[in-house]
Design a protein around this motif. Structure first.
Motif, PDB file in Angstrom:
ATOM      1  N   TRP A 197       0.813  -1.203   0.000  1.00  0.00           N
ATOM      2  CA  TRP A 197       0.000   0.000   0.000  1.00  0.00           C
ATOM      3  C   TRP A 197       0.857   1.266   0.000  1.00  0.00           C
ATOM      4  N   SER A 264      -8.516   5.222  -4.213  1.00  0.00           N
ATOM      5  CA  SER A 264      -9.215   3.934  -4.169  1.00  0.00           C
ATOM      6  C   SER A 264      -8.223   2.778  -4.262  1.00  0.00           C
ATOM      7  N   ASP A 267      -6.515   2.498  -0.819  1.00  0.00           N
ATOM      8  CA  ASP A 267      -7.396   1.873   0.183  1.00  0.00           C
ATOM      9  C   ASP A 267      -7.588   0.391  -0.109  1.00  0.00           C
ATOM     10  N   LEU A 268      -7.688   0.046  -1.387  1.00  0.00           N
ATOM     11  CA  LEU A 268      -7.862  -1.358  -1.755  1.00  0.00           C
ATOM     12  C   LEU A 268      -6.608  -2.166  -1.431  1.00  0.00           C
ATOM     13  N   LYS A 270      -4.513  -1.531   0.999  1.00  0.00           N
ATOM     14  CA  LYS A 270      -4.522  -1.734   2.448  1.00  0.00           C
ATOM     15  C   LYS A 270      -5.481  -2.844   2.844  1.00  0.00           C
ATOM     16  N   ALA A 271      -6.656  -2.863   2.200  1.00  0.00           N
ATOM     17  CA  ALA A 271      -7.678  -3.841   2.569  1.00  0.00           C
ATOM     18  C   ALA A 271      -7.274  -5.264   2.169  1.00  0.00           C
ATOM     19  N   ARG A 272      -6.622  -5.425   1.039  1.00  0.00           N
ATOM     20  CA  ARG A 272      -6.289  -6.765   0.551  1.00  0.00           C
ATOM     21  C   ARG A 272      -4.982  -7.279   1.150  1.00  0.00           C
ATOM     22  N   GLY A 273      -4.183  -6.399   1.719  1.00  0.00           N
ATOM     23  CA  GLY A 273      -2.980  -6.847   2.410  1.00  0.00           C
ATOM     24  C   GLY A 273      -1.988  -7.541   1.496  1.00  0.00           C
ATOM     25  N   ALA A 346     -16.397  -8.501   0.193  1.00  0.00           N
ATOM     26  CA  ALA A 346     -15.797  -7.724   1.271  1.00  0.00           C
ATOM     27  C   ALA A 346     -15.370  -6.334   0.794  1.00  0.00           C
ATOM     28  N   ASN A 347     -14.846  -6.245  -0.426  1.00  0.00           N
ATOM     29  CA  ASN A 347     -14.322  -4.968  -0.938  1.00  0.00           C
ATOM     30  C   ASN A 347     -15.148  -4.442  -2.111  1.00  0.00           C
ATOM     31  N   LEU A 350     -15.023  -0.520  -2.784  1.00  0.00           N
ATOM     32  CA  LEU A 350     -13.824   0.017  -3.425  1.00  0.00           C
ATOM     33  C   LEU A 350     -13.766  -0.375  -4.889  1.00  0.00           C
TER      34      LEU A 350
END
Length: 417
Positions: A197, A264, A267-268, A270-273, A346-347, A350
């Motif tokens: 990220w 976006s 943020d995506l 960060k969310a998916r790691g 989940a995402n 985004l």
């Protein structure tokens, strides 16, 4: 001999760069100041009438419109300062407290007569005149020198017509579009794989830095707009100004949306790691779509900066084809994202935002949308001009009708630019 060759080479380089703003401004300012000083030596009672070249130096600008407006404001500022000085000399003379009152009064008068950036010149003129014993004689000489400098400065642009800076503004718009394209290509390449990220955040910072580029392009465009105003060599100057301005507005909207798209992506990521930013098949389509949109942005910039109708038609056809291809890829991406959301929701927000943002850029670049916006802007600017200068508008329309009749009778034509 070697020094002569060196100076000759430097002079030749200066001649070759004669259309650059800095070179043009330097040569015209020096010429105007010199001519003003020579004339003032003959007409002014002062032994060294430096006010005339100083005025010419401050009045002369790169464009005729700026020269005219600056000349009027500067003459007003100097005359206002001289009148204030005469009033103070008759009432109180020169003391430390009268000097303070003089400066306050002169600055206040400067704001009242609306001389804009020359407010300080009102106070400077008042102090220079008040500091001399023979106030009446000096005041008259300063007014004469100021008028000489202003007239010479404005005449300089009439005898040496200023260049039209449309090409330079167009080049800056195209350069901005290419920088946007490079950023979109990098984002597309990274969307097809796994990125941390922090790397996605770096692209967000790059998108934010595009704001500085837009400011520089806006400055170049303002110079081009000034060069088109009151320029006898240019016809349809309003059309040129509106085309470039609406083009820059569209690119600015695209950069804003691109910045949101980069957010976006961040943020995506960060969310998916540790996972890929997008699934492999989705990431490949995202990369392809961003590449197609990036090419369309450059084609749009070329379209709005093209003067000749033949080139404009080919540029518009190329842009239409690229947008059609991008729209097809967008539809394919929408189907893939819909399938992906069904499997892993989940995402979904985004991923839906990504689709919304690329769709907004495509809509902004659409040729029909551009045509509607251009016509609306032309109507708005024309309406404002008619409301501000109704007499000038009627005179211009009358002269335009007479010129069209003359051209129809003689068969002569003239290409604008």
């Amino acid at each position: 001999m070697r020094d002569v060759r060196k100076w000759t080479a430097q002079l030749w380089q200066l001649v070759q760069r004669r259309r650059e703003p800095v070179v043009v401004q330097t040569l015209r300012s020096a010429a105007a100041a010199t001519v003003a000083y020579v004339i003032a030596l003959r007409l002014s009672p002062e032994p060294a009438p430096l006010t005339a070249p100083l005025t010419a130096l401050l009045v002369v600008q790169v464009t005729f419109y700026a020269t005219l407006t600056n000349g009027i404001r500067r003459v007003n500022s100097v005359v206002a300062g001289v009148l204030v000085a005469i009033a103070f000399s008759l009432l109180v003379g020169l003391t430390w407290w009268s000097l303070a009152l003089l400066i306050v009064a002169a600055l206040a008068v400067g704001h009242l007569v609306r001389v804009d950036e020359y407010v300080a010149e009102v106070a400077i003129s008042a102090m220079l005149v008040l500091g001399v014993t023979t106030v009446g004689f000096t005041a008259w000489a300063r007014i004469v020198e100021t008028l000489i400098g202003a007239v010479v400065g404005m005449a300089c642009n009439l005898l040496l017509p200023p260049p039209v800076w449309v090409d330079e503004a167009g080049q800056s718009i195209e350069d901005l579009a290419r920088r946007v394209r490079q950023l979109m290509l990098r984002m597309g390449e990274e969307a097809a794989g796994r990125i941390p990220w922090e790397q996605a955040a770096e692209r967000l910072h790059e998108a934010r830095r595009l704001d500085h580029d837009i400011v520089r392009v806006d400055a170049a465009l303002r110079q081009a707009e000034d060069s088109l105003r009151l320029n006898p060599r240019v016809r349809e100057g309003l059309l040129h100004r509106v085309v470039l301005r609406t083009g820059l507005d569209t690119l600015e909207i695209c950069t804003v949306v691109l910045r949101v798209l980069a957010r976006s992506f961040t943020d995506l990521a960060k969310a998916r790691g540790a996972e890929d930013l997008f699934p492999p098949r989705v990431g490949a389509v995202v990369e392809q779509l961003l590449s197609e949109i990036a090419d369309a942005i450059v084609s749009f910039a070329v379209l709005v900066t093209t003067h000749l109708s033949e080139n404009a038609e080919s540029a518009e056809a190329r842009l239409t084809a690229e947008l059609h291809t991008a729209a097809g890829t967008r539809d394919r991406l929408a189907e893939l994202l819909q399938e992906e959301v069904r499997e892993d929701w989940a995402n979904w927000q985004l991923m839906g935002a990504v689709l919304t943002e690329v769709n907004r850029i495509i809509a902004e670049l659409d040729t029909e949308h551009r045509t509607r916006r251009l016509l609306e802007e032309l109507d708005r600017v024309s309406r404002e001009q008619r409301e501000k200068l109704p007499r000038m508008t009627r005179l211009r329309e009358r002269l335009g009708v007479q010129e069209d009749l003359w051209r129809n009778r003689t068969g002569f034509g003239e290409r604008s630019g």
